[in-house]
Design a protein around this motif. Structure first.
Motif, PDB file in Angstrom:
ATOM      1  N   ASP A 721       5.793  22.005 -10.864  1.00  0.00           N
ATOM      2  CA  ASP A 721       4.774  20.960 -10.874  1.00  0.00           C
ATOM      3  C   ASP A 721       5.449  19.624 -11.164  1.00  0.00           C
ATOM      4  O   ASP A 721       6.599  19.567 -11.599  1.00  0.00           O
ATOM      5  N   GLY A 722       4.736  18.546 -10.927  1.00  0.00           N
ATOM      6  CA  GLY A 722       5.347  17.240 -11.100  1.00  0.00           C
ATOM      7  C   GLY A 722       5.841  16.717  -9.763  1.00  0.00           C
ATOM      8  O   GLY A 722       5.520  17.266  -8.703  1.00  0.00           O
ATOM      9  N   ASP A 723       6.651  15.662  -9.799  1.00  0.00           N
ATOM     10  CA  ASP A 723       7.017  14.997  -8.545  1.00  0.00           C
ATOM     11  C   ASP A 723       8.484  15.175  -8.176  1.00  0.00           C
ATOM     12  O   ASP A 723       9.030  14.413  -7.385  1.00  0.00           O
ATOM     13  N   ARG A 724       9.151  16.203  -8.730  1.00  0.00           N
ATOM     14  CA  ARG A 724      10.565  16.403  -8.412  1.00  0.00           C
ATOM     15  C   ARG A 724      10.784  17.822  -7.886  1.00  0.00           C
ATOM     16  O   ARG A 724      11.582  18.601  -8.434  1.00  0.00           O
ATOM     17  N   HIS A 728       5.951  19.370  -4.576  1.00  0.00           N
ATOM     18  CA  HIS A 728       5.355  18.036  -4.545  1.00  0.00           C
ATOM     19  C   HIS A 728       5.287  17.508  -3.115  1.00  0.00           C
ATOM     20  O   HIS A 728       4.298  16.876  -2.727  1.00  0.00           O
ATOM     21  N   ASP A 731       2.440  19.407  -1.271  1.00  0.00           N
ATOM     22  CA  ASP A 731       1.144  19.030  -1.833  1.00  0.00           C
ATOM     23  C   ASP A 731       0.740  17.617  -1.436  1.00  0.00           C
ATOM     24  O   ASP A 731      -0.450  17.284  -1.403  1.00  0.00           O
ATOM     25  N   SER A 732       1.729  16.778  -1.115  1.00  0.00           N
ATOM     26  CA  SER A 732       1.424  15.401  -0.720  1.00  0.00           C
ATOM     27  C   SER A 732       0.822  15.324   0.674  1.00  0.00           C
ATOM     28  O   SER A 732       0.243  14.308   1.043  1.00  0.00           O
ATOM     29  N   TRP A 741      12.529  12.551  -3.677  1.00  0.00           N
ATOM     30  CA  TRP A 741      11.384  13.315  -4.178  1.00  0.00           C
ATOM     31  C   TRP A 741      10.102  12.502  -4.145  1.00  0.00           C
ATOM     32  O   TRP A 741       9.018  13.043  -3.941  1.00  0.00           O
ATOM     33  N   ASP A 742      10.203  11.201  -4.328  1.00  0.00           N
ATOM     34  CA  ASP A 742       9.017  10.359  -4.337  1.00  0.00           C
ATOM     35  C   ASP A 742       9.454   8.917  -4.137  1.00  0.00           C
ATOM     36  O   ASP A 742      10.616   8.567  -4.390  1.00  0.00           O
TER      37      ASP A 742
END
Length: 869
Positions: A721-724, A728, A731-732, A741-742
């Motif tokens: 979970d999270g953005d790394r 992620h 899910d985006s 990653w973001d």
């Protein structure tokens, strides 16, 4: 016993000075001297002393003679003396055309009344007592030209003229650009000279350069004083000059070393020429003259456009309609000419904002608009996307990147987009007839590969990553996304690994390798990636001829020229501030501390040398292989002694710092550089760490974990979970993997970057466990890494046919395996603590337990079902 052969090899490889020779021989000398002294014999002592000094002289003389004449061991730079293949086939395979047919001087002329040119054994020989040039009859503009030169003994100077001119009425008839071949102690070979016009350009020097070029005199002379450039010429052997001219950008390479990258707009086209400097009685020899006219556009032959229907059409208002094609692809659209008067607008986008295309997306996320005029014609017409100048740039700044890869002009402009918004066309228009023309490799096969497992998130990640590889084949070679459309070595290698595991006709990898050998980029670790690419292609294809053609050129990519006598690579201040990457972007380096001796750079260097040794042995260059092996042994010893922190049990970032990043530890672990007794400590430390690296470095981080039994940890990071994490990404809602990653980790990131698709190769290679065990896939290793998954199934393409694997992981581990005809497999199956062996149809197979694996002793073939219980 003194190992004189070993001493010779060390000297030949490391190029040590006389003091090192004395050090190697001194142990034997001291032993003999001790025995002589014990005998109290002045005569014996004298003989031993003379023996010592004689050995010093003989060993040094032997090495000097070998280096001077025809070295059998040359692992620092290409050895053109050892070409044992048809270079014409190799050059034609890379898109070059011959400038010289090897039989006569058709296509060439001598504009001078003096000088002799003739063909001898497939070479052009020039003789004369005055300077003259032999020039082509055809002029060239943008090109890459390759010429090999052999200087005569004694005073000698030659070169390759390019974009040069001929004035029949002048005393000095040929003038213009020349790539210098300098046989003097000045060592300016590879320099840029303007013959009979402006003199020296790079390097420049007082009295022989114009004032404007003297501004960089100190800088250019310093560059040519560097050992890499100063030592690039093989004074008494063959030398390959490669000159690239794209618009006003000129690049000169000598034996794989770039000596000049300079911008000059004086000449846009001209002839190619070769020089005799005028020394009476001297013969200048030239061979293997080839040229490739630029630009080359790989997609013209290797990519096709596929028309795709909309997935959904949404009427936003009477004048605005949003069309969704379901996934991002590189392309444009074809539509029926709208009726009416006035103007309309077609907008292309990768990102939505609400229910409209985001017209100001972040980073390099794509948006573009193309105006159209209503009622202009009947029938269908192509609506191109806007052109980003960076994507078609062929000659940027001298310090910038190589040329962008162009797409065919007949396609008209393309860009990555998922949504099309049409504004200004009425709602009665037949929007359902609009088609996206998406560009994919002509040979892409969606059915070539598959993967499914008990974790649905992993399945979604596989789908994202496999499609990412397909969608980024649009240029015909691997590019870095849409920001620059340029191949980068690290990007290409990760792309290559994933292309092999998702498609069954993969010629793009070898094509990209050749492109990058001619258009390399600047980062330190990117150069060894070229060795990785060659090794991966050879393991995939088993083509020794392909490897043999490219082997010598690879020597310039190992970073050997930056290594010291201990075998470790050094990084100067510029390397530390710019060239050494560790990870990209900069914020993804886990606070890595850059020093002169860098752990990550050296890890890449050592594994590149290891792979060079393997490849050298495969093509029969055993002396080279032995020399590479010796160098690896030397560097590994220094690597462990210098960079491992015995107290902490992990690797430091480099010499001079106590900081340890995850990169300084997972790269050595992934490359197999960590000694067996140190692996557990490094693993225990990494197991506590998160994804403190980019998607690029995560390829190697995950490899390190899967190879060393931390399957569960790898899956946790992939699906965190999270953005790394890749979770992620899916899910985006993205349909092509990202560069980072973001956006907050790389604000200018691409949303269409293949190096972010590492699970496309990680899942087949490690979860299913299918990897080549020998070049050409005649044998494969099957080594599943189940973690806590309960099942996995899939198909892995190989040149021999697909390998199909299905395994179940519960109280027992069962695997059904189907190998193509002609392939045998080595099985390494998971071994739970309570298991006693491997069984086929209830009968035990001979297997050996090694740590957490059962190794089946015999190779297997065909279709079989096995159980570990």
């Amino acid at each position: 016993m003194l190992d004189l052969d070993g001493a010779w090899l060390e000297l030949a490889v490391l190029q040590v000075e006389r003091s090192r020779v004395r050090e190697r021989i001194r142990p034997a000398y001291e032993i003999l001297l001790t025995h002589a002294s014990a005998l109290s014999s002045f005569l014996v002592v004298g003989i031993v002393q003379r023996f010592y000094f004689l050995c010093c002289i003989l060993v040094v003389s032997s090495v000097a003679a070998v280096a001077q004449n025809a070295p059998s061991v040359s692992i620092k730079q290409p050895n053109l003396e050892s070409q044992d293949y048809d270079i014409g086939d190799w050059m034609r395979d890379r898109g070059f055309d011959p400038l010289f047919n090897g039989q006569d001087l058709t296509g060439w002329r001598n504009p001078y009344p003096h000088g002799e040119a003739k063909v001898v054994d497939g070479e052009i020989h020039l003789k004369g007592d005055k300077k003259f040039f032999l020039v082509t009859e055809k002029m060239f503009s943008n090109f890459r030209v390759s010429v090999e030169i052999h200087l005569p003994e004694g005073p000698a100077n030659s070169g390759v003229m390019f974009r040069c001119h001929v004035d029949e009425d002048a005393a000095k008839k040929v003038y213009g650009y020349q790539a210098e071949c300098d046989g003097s102690d000045r060592k300016w070979s590879g320099g840029l000279y303007d013959e009979s016009r402006r003199g020296w350009i790079w390097p420049s020097t007082k009295g022989r350069s114009e004032d404007r070029f003297l501004k960089h005199e100190a800088e250019s002379k310093a560059a040519f004083a560097e050992p890499t450039i100063a030592g690039a010429l093989n004074r008494n052997g063959w030398n390959r000059f490669e000159i690239t001219c794209i618009h006003d950008l000129i690049t000169i390479e000598l034996n794989g070393v770039q000596a000049v990258r300079f911008r000059d707009a004086t000449d846009a086209s001209g002839f190619i020429g070769i020089q005799h400097h005028g020394e009476q009685g001297q013969t200048y020899r030239f061979r293997n003259l080839f040229i490739k006219e630029l630009p080359q556009i790989p997609a013209e032959q290797h990519v096709s456009l596929t028309e795709q229907e909309p997935v959904s059409i949404k009427q936003i208002s009477d004048k605005v309609t949003l069309i969704d094609f379901g996934k991002v692809a590189f392309g444009n659209i074809v539509m029926h000419a709208p009726p009416g008067n006035g103007n309309a607008m077609v907008q292309f986008g990768e990102k939505l904002k609400g229910d409209r295309i985001d017209q100001m997306p972040p980073g390099t996320v794509r948006y573009g608009a193309t105006p159209i005029r209503l009622g202009q014609e009947f029938g269908n017409w192509i609506v191109p996307t806007p052109i980003d100048p960076r994507n078609i740039q062929q000659a940027g700044l001298t310090t910038s990147n190589p040329p962008a890869v162009l797409t065919p002009p007949q396609w008209q402009a393309v860009m990555p987009f998922r949504w099309v918004e049409i504004e200004g066309v009425g709602k009665d228009y037949p929007y359902e007839l609009i088609r996206r023309r998406a560009a994919f490799s002509k040979t892409w096969n969606d059915e070539a590969s598959s993967f499914e497992c008990s974790d649905e998130t992993l399945n979604r990640i596989w789908g994202l990553c496999k499609y990412s590889i397909k969608a980024t084949t649009f240029a015909g070679v691997y590019v870095d996304g849409d920001r620059e459309r340029i191949p980068y070595e690290a990007d290409a290698y990760l792309n290559q690994l994933s292309h092999y595991t998702t498609d069954d006709d993969v010629k793009m990898a070898a094509r990209t390798f050749d492109w990058l050998m001619e258009n390399g980029t600047w980062p330190s670790e990117w150069a060894p990636h070229m060795v990785f690419m060659a090794h991966a292609e050879w393991m995939y294809s088993g083509d020794n001829d392909w490897l043999k053609h490219r082997y010598e050129s690879l020597k310039a990519k190992t970073l050997f020229h930056r290594s010291g006598e201990d075998g470790l690579v050094r990084s100067n201040k510029l390397d530390q501030s710019r060239h050494d990457i560790v990870d990209w972007p900069q914020k993804e380096r886990d606070k890595f501390v850059f020093t002169e001796i860098n752990t990550v750079v050296n890890a890449f260097h050592i594994v590149a040398l290891e792979q060079m040794a393997v490849m050298a042995r495969a093509i029969g260059k055993t002396d080279d292989a032995d020399a590479f092996d010796a160098r690896v042994k030397l560097a590994k010893t220094a690597f462990q002694k210098t960079l491992f922190d015995e107290t902490a049990g992990i690797y430091r970032d480099g010499v001079g710092t106590d900081h340890s990043s995850i990169h300084a530890n997972f790269f050595p672990l992934a490359f197999g550089l960590v000694p067996d007794d140190k692996v557990d400590g490094v693993l225990a430390w990494l197991e506590k760490k998160g994804m403190a690296c980019s998607p690029y470095a995560a390829q190697y981080f995950m490899e390190a974990l899967f190879k060393n039994g931390l399957d569960k940890k790898a899956f946790e990071l992939i699906t965190a979970d999270g953005d790394r994490s890749w979770k992620h990404m899916v899910d985006s809602g993205t349909t092509i993997s990202w560069e980072a990653w973001d956006l907050k980790y790389k604000p200018n990131q691409d949303w269409n970057h293949a190096w972010g698709a590492a699970p496309a190769n990680l899942f087949p290679r490690f979860v299913l466990g299918v990897q080549a065990a020998a070049p050409g896939w005649n044998t494969a290793t099957i080594r599943p890494c189940p973690g806590e998954l309960t099942f996995a199934t899939g198909k892995v393409p190989t040149p021999e046919g697909p390998v199909e694997v299905q395994w179940n992981n519960s109280d027992t581990f069962t695997v059904t395996l189907k190998l193509p005809e002609g392939m045998s497999g080595k099985l390494e199956l998971p071994a739970a603590k309570a298991t006693s062996g491997v069984f086929a149809d209830g009968k035990p197979l001979a297997a050996t337990r090694v740590a957490d694996r059962w190794i089946v002793n015999e190779m297997v073939t065909g279709t079989l079902k096995l159980e570990v219980k």
